[in-house]
Write an enzyme that holds these catalytic residues in place. Structure first.
Site, PDB file in Angstrom:
ATOM      1  N   ASP A   1      -0.415  -9.970   7.389  1.00  0.00           N
ATOM      2  CA  ASP A   1      -1.828  -9.635   7.348  1.00  0.00           C
ATOM      3  C   ASP A   1      -2.736 -10.762   7.826  1.00  0.00           C
ATOM      4  O   ASP A   1      -3.904 -10.528   8.137  1.00  0.00           O
ATOM      5  CB  ASP A   1      -2.218  -9.198   5.937  1.00  0.00           C
ATOM      6  CG  ASP A   1      -1.570  -7.865   5.578  1.00  0.00           C
ATOM      7  OD1 ASP A   1      -1.516  -6.990   6.454  1.00  0.00           O
ATOM      8  OD2 ASP A   1      -1.096  -7.702   4.449  1.00  0.00           O
TER       9      ASP A   1
ATOM     10  N   TYR B   1      -5.055  -1.405   2.136  1.00  0.00           N
ATOM     11  CA  TYR B   1      -5.000  -2.412   1.083  1.00  0.00           C
ATOM     12  C   TYR B   1      -6.208  -3.345   1.115  1.00  0.00           C
ATOM     13  O   TYR B   1      -6.774  -3.624   2.173  1.00  0.00           O
ATOM     14  CB  TYR B   1      -3.743  -3.273   1.224  1.00  0.00           C
ATOM     15  CG  TYR B   1      -2.659  -2.925   0.239  1.00  0.00           C
ATOM     16  CD1 TYR B   1      -1.495  -2.287   0.641  1.00  0.00           C
ATOM     17  CD2 TYR B   1      -2.795  -3.237  -1.116  1.00  0.00           C
ATOM     18  CE1 TYR B   1      -0.492  -1.966  -0.262  1.00  0.00           C
ATOM     19  CE2 TYR B   1      -1.793  -2.913  -2.020  1.00  0.00           C
ATOM     20  CZ  TYR B   1      -0.657  -2.282  -1.603  1.00  0.00           C
ATOM     21  OH  TYR B   1       0.328  -1.957  -2.496  1.00  0.00           O
TER      22      TYR B   1
END
Length: 672
Positions: free
Chosen positions: A323, A407
């Protein structure tokens, strides 16, 4: 004072645009797609000389400063050559390029938002994809949603092609609310896009079966969403509405904050002093962290994270996000809202991002700075007199939040009044889900809603700690507490245990052992505590969480070798910042990451070292994680160990909170 910015400060809009203009002039007749422009931090040895003068109060207008450098990442398009990814370093004072690299096809630049937008447009306009959609029937009032994702770890047959994939969902439009939760309706199609040709090259169709079913092959019905159910989370769509029995709880600071911010990024609070910057790869970074005039850390940041999924069915074997490295989290950072993400008296810091044309874009409120109460700091009651002295644990929090599709991650650096630092990672948001046939379950995930399988996965983080414990020559010491055998002379009752310490001599990856209370301390052997006689130090307490579960020779494991150990120590090297390496997007192996740095076998005893802590959440989803999961929280604690001659928070005032009141009246009565 000199107009040249502080060496540990972000690029200004003007500086960023200077770097852009230099690059444009160097590539005439081509199209440039800019990905990122941000500060290349000066070499440490040059910064330390300046900091020494600054801390001594000797900086004047003409004090020399390290050269301001910008790193520019961009694509060059045009001519006979295919699109190439370039990285340049620009001397801003001279408006000249001093370093230039054409990155080979074996590496991929981190993705950009404009690239994701093109991927979604490509998929929705694809005739091949439209034909595939005709094989299913969406319920009345539903529309297609395509969520772009990194391709993950490629198979060998994929070659070096730059791919992206789209996860597909249906969205119920009948409420008229654009925030209706589409994740509750996953579709079994994953179109794959060749990003260089910008065309859909195939459509993967994952199996929707469960335990005992084949790992490939279609088994879903034409009306694939009929067994799925709504799962709304926005307040106006929550069935029954939100709770009505909550009364306001306010954070009030009637005299304002106790911190001060000057020179755009210099933060002073209690006895702490540090600088904060923002860059699109790491988010918030703390620099030159000092307590009561003493060096503690040179730099502190979140270095990397990886999220591997455990569903063995193709194409989910590739499902693994980095990420930070894949997307450059700056593209996904939240613009924080007053009174929501942080409470009390807030100082916000903006971040600088880059548009595709290279122009600098100010992203507002990407970091919040605030104080918070975290319970009791220290307390003792004299049982003879009955007098209790208690102080509250106040913390200064530097926080940023990123949203990566489904998320959210909340990252915070918390500095306390006892000279400790906590690095905190919180995971929330919506678990990644796939379609599962009616009535089935699967060993690689949990059914959190009818037709919706949340896949098992891990979130593994790495924090980079560049220590400066009373100076920049430090050692990493492993400390264990182990039982001692019963001995009539030395341990007659068997209650003795021994504290064993060993200095880590060479760069390495190390593991925790909670059964031995194994901890690591950064010590300065040249500075001794006058009370204990031991070297001054700081203890790094990393949670002994599970490491990467993927098989050692798998692509998932090879591209995240940093996640194989809890703690790493390396010799400092300028611009060596990323645990997973500089290029994680579609990597097959971790290149230039922690495993390579440790493999150098550098001497790290009484040297300028860097400590990296790895910890994670093995997330086997619960039904309670749906539709939005309550936060899961992990913390790394960096606390003084023989650094002081006593409790550094002894001088924190005690007293009562004037805003606290006894509960009484109607609020505490029970109904009759």
């Amino acid at each position: 004072m000199s107009p040249v910015p502080h060496p540990l400060s972000d690029l200004s809009v003007k500086e960023s645009n200077v770097a852009r203009d230099v690059v444009l002039k160097l590539h005439p007749g081509t199209v440039i797609d800019f990905r990122a422009i941000y500060l290349l931090e000066p070499e440490k040895e040059h910064v330390l000389g300046f900091l020494s003068l600054e801390h001594a109060g000797k900086v004047v207008a003409d004090t020399p400063r390290p050269v301001r450098l910008a790193q520019v990442k961009y694509d060059v398009i045009g001519g006979a050559e295919p699109t190439q990814y370039h990285e340049s370093v620009i001397n801003l004072a001279l408006a000249e390029r001093i370093k230039h690299t054409v990155v080979g096809q074996e590496h991929h630049a981190s993705l950009s938002i404009f690239e994701f937008e093109r991927v979604v447009e490509c998929i929705t306009k694809s005739s091949v994809f439209q034909e595939k959609l005709k094989t299913i029937e969406l319920p009345e009032g539903f529309e297609l949603v395509v969520e772009p994702w990194p391709y993950g770890g490629p198979d060998e047959a994929d070659g070096q092609t730059r791919f992206f994939q789209g996860l597909c969902f249906g969205r119920d439009t009948r409420s008229g609310n654009p925030d209706s939760n589409f994740y509750a309706y996953p579709l079994p199609f994953i179109p794959v896009v060749d990003a260089r040709k910008m065309e859909v090259i195939r459509i993967d169709q994952p199996a929707t079966g469960g335990k005992g079913d084949p790992l490939s092959g279609a088994s879903h019905k034409t009306r694939v969403l009929d067994h799925c159910r709504p799962a709304e989370y926005v307040p106006e769509l929550v069935p029954g509405g939100t709770r009505r029995d909550l009364k306001p709880l306010a954070v009030v600071q009637p005299e304002g904050a106790s911190f001060a911010v000057s020179e755009t990024n210099l933060v002073e609070w209690q006895k702490w002093r540090f600088r904060v910057t923002f860059n699109p790869r790491e988010g918030a970074v703390l620099h030159d962290i000092r307590y009561d005039g003493r060096d503690v850390l040179y730099r502190l940041s979140i270095s990397d994270m990886t999220v591997p999924y455990a569903d063995p069915r193709a194409p989910f074997h590739r499902k693994q996000a980095f990420d930070f490295g894949d997307g450059g989290l700056g593209n996904c950072v939240n613009n924080l809202t007053l009174g929501c993400d942080c409470l009390g008296v807030i100082k916000y810091f903006d971040g600088l991002l880059t548009n595709p044309n290279g122009s600098a874009q100010v992203s507002k409120n990407v970091i919040c700075l605030h104080e918070q109460d975290n319970g009791i700091n220290w307390k003792h009651t004299n049982w003879r007199t009955g007098r209790a002295v208690v102080t509250r644990r106040r913390e200064l929090v530097v926080q940023f939040i990123i949203t990566l599709a489904n998320y959210e991650y909340v990252f915070a650096f918390k500095l306390d009044q006892a000279a400790g630092i906590t690095v905190e990672a919180r995971a929330t948001g919506i678990v990644s889900v796939v379609n599962i046939d009616p009535g089935k379950t699967a060993p690689w995930g949990n059914v959190v809603s009818p037709g919706t399988l949340a896949q098992n996965h891990q979130h593994i983080f790495c924090v980079r700690i560049d220590p400066a414990v009373d100076g920049h020559r430090n050692s990493l010491v492993q400390e264990e507490s182990v039982p001692v055998a019963t001995d009539p002379a030395t341990n007659p009752h068997g209650n003795l245990y021994e504290v064993r310490t060993s200095v880590v001599k060479t760069s390495a990856g190390l593991d925790l052992d909670p059964f031995k209370n194994r901890v690591f301390k950064v010590q300065n052997v040249s500075s001794r505590n006058p009370v204990s006689g031991k070297p001054v130090g700081y203890k790094i307490a990393t949670p002994p969480t599970q490491l990467l579960l993927a098989a050692p020779n798998s692509v998932q494991s090879n591209r995240a070798r940093f996640a194989r150990h809890h703690v790493w120590v390396t010799r400092y090297k300028d611009d060596e910042l990323y645990a997973g390496g500089r290029y994680t997007l579609q990597s097959r192996n971790e290149v230039g990451g922690l495993a390579d740095a440790a493999a150098r076998g550098d001497d790290v005893d009484d040297q300028d070292i860097v400590v990296w802590t790895v910890f994670g959440l093995t997330h086997n989803p619960r039904v309670e994680d749906w539709p939005v999961m309550p936060v899961e929280m992990l913390q790394v604690h960096i606390t003084p160990s023989d650094f002081f001659t006593g409790n550094p928070a002894l001088d924190v005032p005690s007293g009562t909170d004037s805003g606290s009141k006894l509960a009484g009246g109607e609020c505490c009565r029970t109904s009759e």
